[in-house]
Design an enzyme around this catalytic site. Structure first.
Site, PDB file in Angstrom:
ATOM      1  N   GLY A   8       0.780  -1.181   0.003  1.00  0.00           N
ATOM      2  CA  GLY A   8      -0.053   0.032   0.108  1.00  0.00           C
ATOM      3  C   GLY A   8       0.968   1.198   0.101  1.00  0.00           C
ATOM      4  N   GLY A  11      -0.055   5.079  -1.036  1.00  0.00           N
ATOM      5  CA  GLY A  11      -1.057   5.907  -0.021  1.00  0.00           C
ATOM      6  C   GLY A  11      -0.555   6.879   0.645  1.00  0.00           C
ATOM      7  CG  ASP A  34      -0.773   0.783  -4.019  1.00  0.00           C
ATOM      8  OD1 ASP A  34      -0.331   1.527  -3.022  1.00  0.00           O
ATOM      9  OD2 ASP A  34      -1.899   0.576  -4.449  1.00  0.00           O
ATOM     10  CB  ILE A  35      -3.754  -2.851  -5.693  1.00  0.00           C
ATOM     11  CG1 ILE A  35      -4.578  -3.950  -6.439  1.00  0.00           C
ATOM     12  CG2 ILE A  35      -4.539  -1.476  -5.542  1.00  0.00           C
ATOM     13  CD1 ILE A  35      -5.909  -4.460  -5.798  1.00  0.00           C
ATOM     14  CE1 TYR A 141      -9.002   1.710   8.975  1.00  0.00           C
ATOM     15  CE2 TYR A 141      -9.447   3.190  11.017  1.00  0.00           C
ATOM     16  CZ  TYR A 141      -8.708   2.666  10.011  1.00  0.00           C
ATOM     17  OH  TYR A 141      -7.297   3.335   9.950  1.00  0.00           O
ATOM     18  CE  LYS A 145      -6.266   0.041  10.897  1.00  0.00           C
ATOM     19  NZ  LYS A 145      -5.179  -0.599   9.890  1.00  0.00           N
TER      20      LYS A 145
HETATM   21  P1  NAD Z   1      -4.321   5.094   2.088  1.00  0.00           P
HETATM   22  O1  NAD Z   1      -5.727   4.672   1.795  1.00  0.00           O
HETATM   23  O2  NAD Z   1      -3.828   6.441   1.573  1.00  0.00           O
HETATM   24  O3  NAD Z   1      -3.447   4.078   1.276  1.00  0.00           O
HETATM   25  C1  NAD Z   1      -3.767   2.727   1.090  1.00  0.00           C
HETATM   26  C2  NAD Z   1      -3.017   2.137   0.073  1.00  0.00           C
HETATM   27  O4  NAD Z   1      -3.529   0.814  -0.163  1.00  0.00           O
HETATM   28  C3  NAD Z   1      -3.613   2.774  -1.348  1.00  0.00           C
HETATM   29  O5  NAD Z   1      -2.328   3.268  -2.122  1.00  0.00           O
HETATM   30  C4  NAD Z   1      -4.160   1.715  -2.228  1.00  0.00           C
HETATM   31  O6  NAD Z   1      -3.839   1.899  -3.664  1.00  0.00           O
HETATM   32  C5  NAD Z   1      -3.595   0.468  -1.500  1.00  0.00           C
HETATM   33  N1  NAD Z   1      -4.170  -0.735  -1.789  1.00  0.00           N
HETATM   34  C6  NAD Z   1      -5.772  -0.693  -1.730  1.00  0.00           C
HETATM   35  N2  NAD Z   1      -5.881  -2.039  -1.771  1.00  0.00           N
HETATM   36  C7  NAD Z   1      -4.977  -2.892  -2.049  1.00  0.00           C
HETATM   37  C8  NAD Z   1      -4.558  -4.110  -2.268  1.00  0.00           C
HETATM   38  N3  NAD Z   1      -5.484  -5.123  -2.288  1.00  0.00           N
HETATM   39  N4  NAD Z   1      -3.299  -4.653  -2.340  1.00  0.00           N
HETATM   40  C9  NAD Z   1      -2.322  -3.706  -2.256  1.00  0.00           C
HETATM   41  N5  NAD Z   1      -2.326  -2.424  -1.929  1.00  0.00           N
HETATM   42  C10 NAD Z   1      -3.846  -2.033  -1.957  1.00  0.00           C
HETATM   43  O7  NAD Z   1      -4.178   4.622   3.396  1.00  0.00           O
HETATM   44  P2  NAD Z   1      -2.975   5.340   4.564  1.00  0.00           P
HETATM   45  O8  NAD Z   1      -3.547   6.656   5.042  1.00  0.00           O
HETATM   46  O9  NAD Z   1      -1.747   5.355   3.780  1.00  0.00           O
HETATM   47  O10 NAD Z   1      -3.045   4.248   5.739  1.00  0.00           O
HETATM   48  C11 NAD Z   1      -2.189   3.096   5.776  1.00  0.00           C
HETATM   49  C12 NAD Z   1      -2.213   2.478   6.926  1.00  0.00           C
HETATM   50  O11 NAD Z   1      -2.327   3.256   8.036  1.00  0.00           O
HETATM   51  C13 NAD Z   1      -3.620   1.540   7.031  1.00  0.00           C
HETATM   52  O12 NAD Z   1      -3.744   0.622   7.923  1.00  0.00           O
HETATM   53  C14 NAD Z   1      -4.602   2.700   7.931  1.00  0.00           C
HETATM   54  O13 NAD Z   1      -5.778   1.994   8.387  1.00  0.00           O
HETATM   55  C15 NAD Z   1      -3.594   3.188   8.827  1.00  0.00           C
HETATM   56  N6  NAD Z   1      -3.743   4.504   9.450  1.00  0.00           N
HETATM   57  C16 NAD Z   1      -3.894   5.659   8.670  1.00  0.00           C
HETATM   58  C17 NAD Z   1      -4.238   6.786   9.243  1.00  0.00           C
HETATM   59  C18 NAD Z   1      -4.226   8.203   8.569  1.00  0.00           C
HETATM   60  O14 NAD Z   1      -4.752   9.150   9.153  1.00  0.00           O
HETATM   61  N7  NAD Z   1      -3.887   7.974   7.338  1.00  0.00           N
HETATM   62  C19 NAD Z   1      -4.741   7.026  10.826  1.00  0.00           C
HETATM   63  C20 NAD Z   1      -4.763   5.500  11.409  1.00  0.00           C
HETATM   64  C21 NAD Z   1      -4.378   4.740  10.804  1.00  0.00           C
END
Ligand code: NAD
Length: 322
Positions: A8, A11, A34-35, A141, A145
């Protein structure tokens, strides 16, 4: 020297984290996956591979080919998106994590994956939410978690896999648009302040939530991964936060720089209900005690950097505020 695979990685967290990991460990040591591949800087600045984390073989092969010793598993569906597609959320958030843990077990890798303040639920104390307390979330969600935290503990206790995690608050950054979380409003507010001078918040006045600026989030991931295991009493996952703020607090901070900035409200009941079930302010003392967690950005310092960066003038500072 570590060899890291990041899932991922395109992201919101992955792009900033991968850039920093490549600075620290070398470009070739960090395989981003990434996907999708939108040919951005992360995919172009070092090794990149398309990997769907729900395909366990593909994830295992990518980690094996890279000779990874560390898996950073970020691919997930975030809070608001997960509430609209709960089945997909379960398959991606739990299936992807299980595949990452199995790859770590088979290849003997260390594994880092983020949890979230969503892992608590309305039964936990809202203020000073302890590291160890009741976790009974009501959202898909949040359920993913807390289950993920338990699953990571299971792989540590049963197989000795070095699993580590952080309960991230809302993360604020400007390089990559956020991916469907409840705290995205804060990022959107900064972008709108610069673009239009006004913002309509879908999260209500007085809704306090923990937040952290992305450079602090990135440094905390690296610090935890590198932390001395003998100091860790907890693993999955540590409370971390830099500030507890509501929309008015962010708006006031923005008005120090843009005095005419206007904030009004049109509440989104789905995201407001999610936010209402989360803590107002979590207690990060376990992270401070066990691996010296600290942050450099408070609200005003983050605001200054966000506004400057969004206007094309980066302004990073050094002072530690907690
Ligand atoms: P994001 O949504 O910005 O990025 C997620 C990425 O995963 C994307 O690039 C997407 O293309 C990729 N993805 C989706 N499905 C996929 C698959 N099947 N295989 C491979 N890749 C895939 O998320 P983020 O904000 O970067 O969050 C990353 C982690 O941090 C997550 O576990 C999220 O729950 C956690 N998190 C984020 C925040 C925040 O504020 N951003 C807060 C708490 C926890």
């Amino acid at each position: 020297m570590r060899r890291i695979i990041v899932t991922g990685a395109l992201g919101q967290i992955g792009r900033d984290l991968a850039a920093r990991l490549r600075q620290l460990y070398g470009c070739d040591a960090v395989l981003t996956t990434d996907i999708r591949n939108d040919q951005n800087e992360t995919a172009l600045s070092g090794p990149f591979r398309l990997v769907d984390v729900t395909d366990g073989t593909a994830l295992y092969e990518a980690a094996k080919d890279h000779q990874a010793d560390t898996i950073i598993h970020l691919a997930a569906l975030l809070s608001a998106a997960a509430e609209t597609k709960p089945m997909l959320a379960w398959q991606l958030n739990m299936g992807g994590l299980l595949n990452a843990l199995e790859a770590a077990r088979t290849l003997g890798c260390k594994l880092f994956t983020p949890s979230s303040i969503a892992a608590f639920g309305s039964g936990a104390p809202k203020i000073g939410t302890p590291q160890d307390t009741m976790q009974r979330p009501a959202t898909m969600y949040g359920i993913n978690k807390v289950s993920g935290e338990l699953l990571c503990d299971y792989y540590f206790n049963k197989y000795g896999i070095d699993t580590r995690g952080l309960r991230f608050p809302g993360l604020i950054s400007y390089t990559t648009p956020p991916g469907g979380g409840t705290t995205d409003y804060a990022v959107d507010m900064y972008v709108s302040a610069v673009k239009t001078g006004k913002f309509t918040s879908y999260i209500g006045k007085g809704t306090f939530l923990d937040m952290m600026y992305m450079p602090d989030a990135v440094e905390s991931v690296i610090k935890l991964i590198e932390a001395d295991a003998s100091r860790l009493k907890h693993r999955n996952a540590f409370n971390v936060s830099a500030m507890s703020v509501d929309p008015e607090a962010i708006a006031s901070s923005i008005r120090r720089r843009l005095p005419k900035f206007k904030l009004d409200y049109r509440i989104d009941p789905i995201r407001q209900a999610i936010a209402d079930g989360w803590p107002d302010a979590i207690d990060a003392s376990a992270a401070r005690e066990e691996w010296d967690f600290c942050v450099k950005y408070d609200l005003d310092k983050m605001t200054d950097d966000m506004l400057s960066s969004l206007s094309g003038m980066p302004l990073y500072g050094e002072k530690t505020v907690n």
